[in-house]
Design an enzyme around this catalytic site. Structure first.
Site, short mmCIF file in Angstrom:
data_model
loop_
_atom_site.label_atom_id
_atom_site.label_comp_id
_atom_site.label_asym_id
_atom_site.label_seq_id
_atom_site.Cartn_x
_atom_site.Cartn_y
_atom_site.Cartn_z
N GLY A 165 39.72 38.74 45.54
CA GLY A 165 39.81 37.91 46.65
C GLY A 165 39.45 36.37 46.67
O GLY A 165 39.85 35.63 47.56
N SER A 166 38.77 36.12 45.58
CA SER A 166 38.27 34.66 45.25
C SER A 166 39.50 34.18 44.17
O SER A 166 39.82 32.75 44.79
CB SER A 166 36.96 34.66 44.62
OG SER A 166 35.86 35.38 45.27
N ARG A 220 37.97 38.56 50.80
CA ARG A 220 39.57 38.29 50.93
C ARG A 220 39.37 37.83 52.30
O ARG A 220 40.60 37.35 52.51
CB ARG A 220 40.15 39.59 50.67
CG ARG A 220 39.64 40.75 51.57
CD ARG A 220 40.46 42.16 51.20
NE ARG A 220 40.07 43.40 51.71
CZ ARG A 220 38.83 43.89 51.47
NH1 ARG A 220 37.97 43.37 50.59
NH2 ARG A 220 38.39 44.88 52.22
N HIS A 243 66.06 37.81 37.24
CA HIS A 243 65.95 37.87 35.87
C HIS A 243 65.37 39.43 35.49
O HIS A 243 65.24 39.37 34.16
CB HIS A 243 65.28 36.80 35.32
CG HIS A 243 66.05 35.30 35.77
ND1 HIS A 243 66.96 34.99 35.20
CD2 HIS A 243 65.56 34.56 36.71
CE1 HIS A 243 67.54 33.79 35.97
NE2 HIS A 243 66.32 33.56 36.98
N LYS A 292 32.34 48.22 39.31
CA LYS A 292 31.44 46.90 38.83
C LYS A 292 30.08 47.31 38.48
O LYS A 292 29.68 47.08 37.23
CB LYS A 292 31.25 45.81 40.12
CG LYS A 292 32.31 45.20 40.19
CD LYS A 292 32.31 43.83 41.36
CE LYS A 292 33.46 43.00 41.59
NZ LYS A 292 33.27 42.33 42.66
N GLU A 341 43.88 46.47 49.17
CA GLU A 341 42.35 46.51 49.48
C GLU A 341 42.18 47.07 51.04
O GLU A 341 41.23 47.65 51.20
CB GLU A 341 41.59 45.32 49.12
CG GLU A 341 41.57 44.71 47.62
CD GLU A 341 40.93 43.82 47.28
OE1 GLU A 341 39.41 43.67 47.49
OE2 GLU A 341 41.23 42.59 47.05
N SER A 370 33.49 32.44 43.36
CA SER A 370 33.33 33.71 43.55
C SER A 370 32.49 33.94 45.00
O SER A 370 31.42 33.09 44.80
CB SER A 370 32.52 34.15 42.30
OG SER A 370 31.94 35.49 42.58
N SER A 395 30.94 36.43 46.24
CA SER A 395 29.47 36.98 45.94
C SER A 395 28.51 36.28 45.04
O SER A 395 27.50 36.06 45.06
CB SER A 395 29.52 38.48 45.07
OG SER A 395 30.15 38.46 43.88
O1 PA5 Z 1 38.40 41.70 47.64
C1 PA5 Z 1 37.34 41.94 47.11
O2 PA5 Z 1 36.47 42.32 47.55
C2 PA5 Z 1 37.46 41.76 45.35
O3 PA5 Z 1 39.04 41.43 45.14
C3 PA5 Z 1 36.41 40.74 45.07
O4 PA5 Z 1 37.11 39.37 45.61
C4 PA5 Z 1 36.61 40.42 43.49
O5 PA5 Z 1 35.95 41.78 43.11
C5 PA5 Z 1 35.64 39.46 43.19
O6 PA5 Z 1 34.43 39.25 43.64
P1 PA5 Z 1 33.98 37.94 44.37
O7 PA5 Z 1 35.02 37.52 45.27
O8 PA5 Z 1 32.39 38.20 44.84
O9 PA5 Z 1 33.82 36.96 43.12
#
Ligand code: PA5
Length: 316
Positions: free
Chosen positions: A45-46, A132, A222, A312, A206, A84, A86
């Site tokens: 999401g980041s 996200r 393609h 994780k 998600e 990130s 988090s």
């Molecule tokens: O949507 C989510 O929770 C994940 O895709 C996180 O974004 C991903 O695990 C990475 O974590 P972060 O966005 O805290 O770096």
């Protein structure tokens, strides 16, 4: 008393409603002098923020780092933007550590965690959201710093997102169709917002906990094109085209793809507004609502990312 499911549903919906406020986020960082190239490091999401930015900005080379490593060219003259939510994602922290060793400039965009300590400059963003759902907070500092948005973009985007927040029945209707026949979404994007097709697929994953396929025009002509004619279970797909490029060649490709393969798009969705910001956000937000409604229909918690968290924790 409200059930936990109702509480989570409300919380997630509340997160979607903040997107329009997020585009007003004014934070920016100073670009280093003699800037040669840009690397954007981030996951999930980041990480998607980098993919969107790369399509909106092309004055300097922009390379994405979506793993532990950085490309060989990274060094003095490179700006590494580590994103990130988090601040504790191991791949992003590893990339940040490597950038330090190579003498690159580093900016962290985060709500806290280890990244807030590691990066030499930090843009602090509000905490408490799903990564996200915080896309605006993570994207705007990049757009502001590289001066990507034209005057008036934020106001235009706010208005469009607000209207979508008040009426997201279009996304809801698509969710009902997908839910009713248990379709697998197939999302095809077009430049300059190809990354939004990928974002939709990750939102299906998600939020609605559903597998989704994606690709982009013209690349899909393609490879995917062969499978669209002869794959198993084609009638189980729900093909959507995110049409942000109506050039003559792309329109001919879309029509020809349907003619040659027999596949018919169930939806062809165009962005709203005139600015890049409004267009990219409007196209994205329909997918946010669609996947929220689909989660609801499936009786699934859109907030839940427990499998990602367990994974994780296992790797610690
Ligand atoms: O949507 C989510 O929770 C994940 O895709 C996180 O974004 C991903 O695990 C990475 O974590 P972060 O966005 O805290 O770096």
């Amino acid at each position: 008393m409200e059930s936990q499911a109702e509480i989570n549903d409300k919380k997630f919906l509340g997160e979607l409603l903040t997107l329009k406020e997020q585009v007003k986020f004014r934070e920016r960082f100073a670009l280093p002098q003699d800037l040669r190239d840009v690397v954007i490091a981030g996951m999930g999401g980041s990480g998607i923020v980098g993919s969107i930015f790369k399509e909106l900005y092309s004055k300097l080379p922009v390379v994405l780092a979506n793993s532990y490593e950085l490309p060989d060219f990274v060094g003095k003259g490179t700006l590494v933007v580590a994103i990130s939510y988090s601040g504790n994602t191991e791949e992003t922290l590893a990339a940040c550590g490597e950038a330090k060793k190579r003498g690159a400039s580093i900016v962290g965009i985060t709500s806290g965690g280890a990244l807030a300590q590691e990066a030499e400059k930090v843009v602090k963003i509000p905490s408490g959201l799903q990564p996200r759902s915080a896309l605006g907070y993570m994207l705007m500092p990049l757009l502001n710093s590289f001066e990507v948005c034209k005057d008036g973009s934020v106001e235009e985007t706010y208005g469009i997102l607000e209207r979508m927040d008040n009426d997201n029945s279009f996304g809801e209707k698509m969710a009902e169709e997908i839910f009713k026949e248990k379709y697998i979404p197939l999302i095809y994007g077009t430049s300059p917002y190809s990354s939004i097709a990928y974002r939709w697929s990750t939102q299906f994953n998600e939020n609605a906990k559903l597998m989704a396929l994606w690709s982009n025009f013209p690349e899909l002509n393609h490879n995917n094109t062969m499978a669209l004619k002869a794959s198993y279970r084609l009638d189980e797909l729900y093909p959507i085209c995110l049409l942000s490029n109506k050039s003559e060649r792309i329109m001919r490709r879309i029509n020809a793809t349907q003619e040659v393969t027999g596949m018919r798009f169930r939806q062809i969705i165009e962005p709203q507004g005139t600015s890049n910001l409004a267009q990219v956000m409007s196209l994205m937000h329909i997918g946010d609502y669609l996947t929220y409604h689909l989660a609801k229909l499936r009786g699934i918690d859109p907030l839940d990312v427990s499998a990602i968290e367990s994974l994780k924790a296992k790797l610690k």
